[in-house]
Design a protein around this motif. Structure first.
Motif, short mmCIF file in Angstrom:
data_model
loop_
_atom_site.label_atom_id
_atom_site.label_comp_id
_atom_site.label_asym_id
_atom_site.label_seq_id
_atom_site.Cartn_x
_atom_site.Cartn_y
_atom_site.Cartn_z
N VAL A 94 0.79 -1.23 0.00
CA VAL A 94 0.00 0.00 0.00
C VAL A 94 0.83 1.29 0.00
N ALA A 95 2.12 1.22 0.31
CA ALA A 95 2.94 2.44 0.36
C ALA A 95 2.93 3.20 -0.96
N PRO A 96 3.14 2.55 -2.11
CA PRO A 96 3.10 3.30 -3.37
C PRO A 96 1.73 3.91 -3.68
N TYR A 97 0.67 3.23 -3.23
CA TYR A 97 -0.69 3.75 -3.45
C TYR A 97 -0.86 5.10 -2.75
N PHE A 98 -0.48 5.18 -1.48
CA PHE A 98 -0.61 6.43 -0.75
C PHE A 98 0.39 7.47 -1.26
N ALA A 99 1.59 7.05 -1.59
CA ALA A 99 2.61 7.99 -2.09
C ALA A 99 2.17 8.63 -3.41
N SER A 100 1.46 7.88 -4.25
CA SER A 100 1.04 8.41 -5.55
C SER A 100 0.09 9.60 -5.41
N SER A 101 -0.61 9.69 -4.28
CA SER A 101 -1.50 10.83 -4.05
C SER A 101 -0.95 11.77 -2.98
N ARG A 102 0.32 11.57 -2.65
CA ARG A 102 1.02 12.40 -1.66
C ARG A 102 0.29 12.46 -0.32
N ARG A 103 -0.18 11.27 0.11
CA ARG A 103 -0.84 11.18 1.41
C ARG A 103 0.05 10.40 2.37
N ALA A 104 0.20 10.92 3.57
CA ALA A 104 0.94 10.19 4.61
C ALA A 104 0.13 8.97 5.01
N SER A 105 0.82 7.91 5.39
CA SER A 105 0.14 6.71 5.86
C SER A 105 1.02 6.00 6.87
N PHE A 106 0.42 5.16 7.67
CA PHE A 106 1.13 4.42 8.70
C PHE A 106 1.64 3.08 8.19
N TYR A 107 0.89 2.42 7.34
CA TYR A 107 1.23 1.07 6.88
C TYR A 107 1.89 1.11 5.51
N ALA A 108 3.00 0.42 5.38
CA ALA A 108 3.64 0.26 4.07
C ALA A 108 3.12 -0.99 3.36
N GLU A 109 2.82 -2.01 4.17
CA GLU A 109 2.32 -3.27 3.65
C GLU A 109 1.31 -3.83 4.65
N ILE A 110 0.26 -4.43 4.13
CA ILE A 110 -0.74 -5.07 4.97
C ILE A 110 -0.84 -6.52 4.53
N CYS A 111 -0.65 -7.44 5.47
CA CYS A 111 -0.77 -8.87 5.18
C CYS A 111 -1.93 -9.44 5.99
N ILE A 112 -2.81 -10.14 5.31
CA ILE A 112 -3.98 -10.74 5.94
C ILE A 112 -3.83 -12.25 5.86
N ALA A 113 -3.73 -12.89 7.01
CA ALA A 113 -3.63 -14.36 7.08
C ALA A 113 -5.03 -14.92 7.26
N PHE A 114 -5.33 -16.00 6.52
CA PHE A 114 -6.66 -16.60 6.59
C PHE A 114 -6.58 -18.09 6.29
N GLU A 115 -7.66 -18.78 6.61
CA GLU A 115 -7.74 -20.23 6.43
C GLU A 115 -8.69 -20.59 5.31
N VAL A 116 -8.26 -21.47 4.44
CA VAL A 116 -9.14 -22.11 3.47
C VAL A 116 -9.52 -23.43 4.11
#
Length: 112
Positions: free
Chosen positions: A66-88
């Motif tokens: 997500v870091a490039p997504y927020f940087a592209s609109s020049r918005r500060a953000s806390f998370y650079a990457e978000i990982c979601i663990a889940f079960e199939v």
């Protein structure tokens, strides 16, 4: 013909009230760092396929760069990457993982 298990995701930027396009998303097995598939959210914020990946019952994670997504609109953000663990838990089902995203927080759930 047997049914296959599929995984998709949808990212919505709740701070803008709009889909989050252009976010790189990778699919991994949780028991290792091997990347199983990848995609980029489209104009509607969706990745509908991670390629020709055989999904069996087990633990997986989706990682959103997500870091490039927020940087592209020049918005500060806390998370650079978000990982979601889940079960199939069961094969031959569709697993949809929505991500509600904001610069300083996120939420997720099992969608349909």
């Amino acid at each position: 013909m047997s049914a296959t298990t599929t995984i998709s995701t949808h990212v919505l930027d709740t701070s803008l009230g709009a889909p989050a396009a252009g976010i790189a998303v990778t699919l991994h097995a949780r028991n290792g760092s091997k990347e199983l598939g990848r995609g980029t959210t489209n104009a509607d914020g969706r990745v509908t396929s991670f390629g020709d990946v055989a999904i069996a019952a087990g633990s997986y994670r989706l990682c959103y760069d997500v870091a490039p997504y927020f940087a592209s609109s020049r918005r500060a953000s806390f998370y650079a990457e978000i990982c979601i663990a889940f079960e199939v838990a069961a094969e031959a089902q569709h697993y949809h993982v929505p991500l509600l995203l904001a610069p300083f927080g996120y939420s997720t759930y099992r969608g349909s």
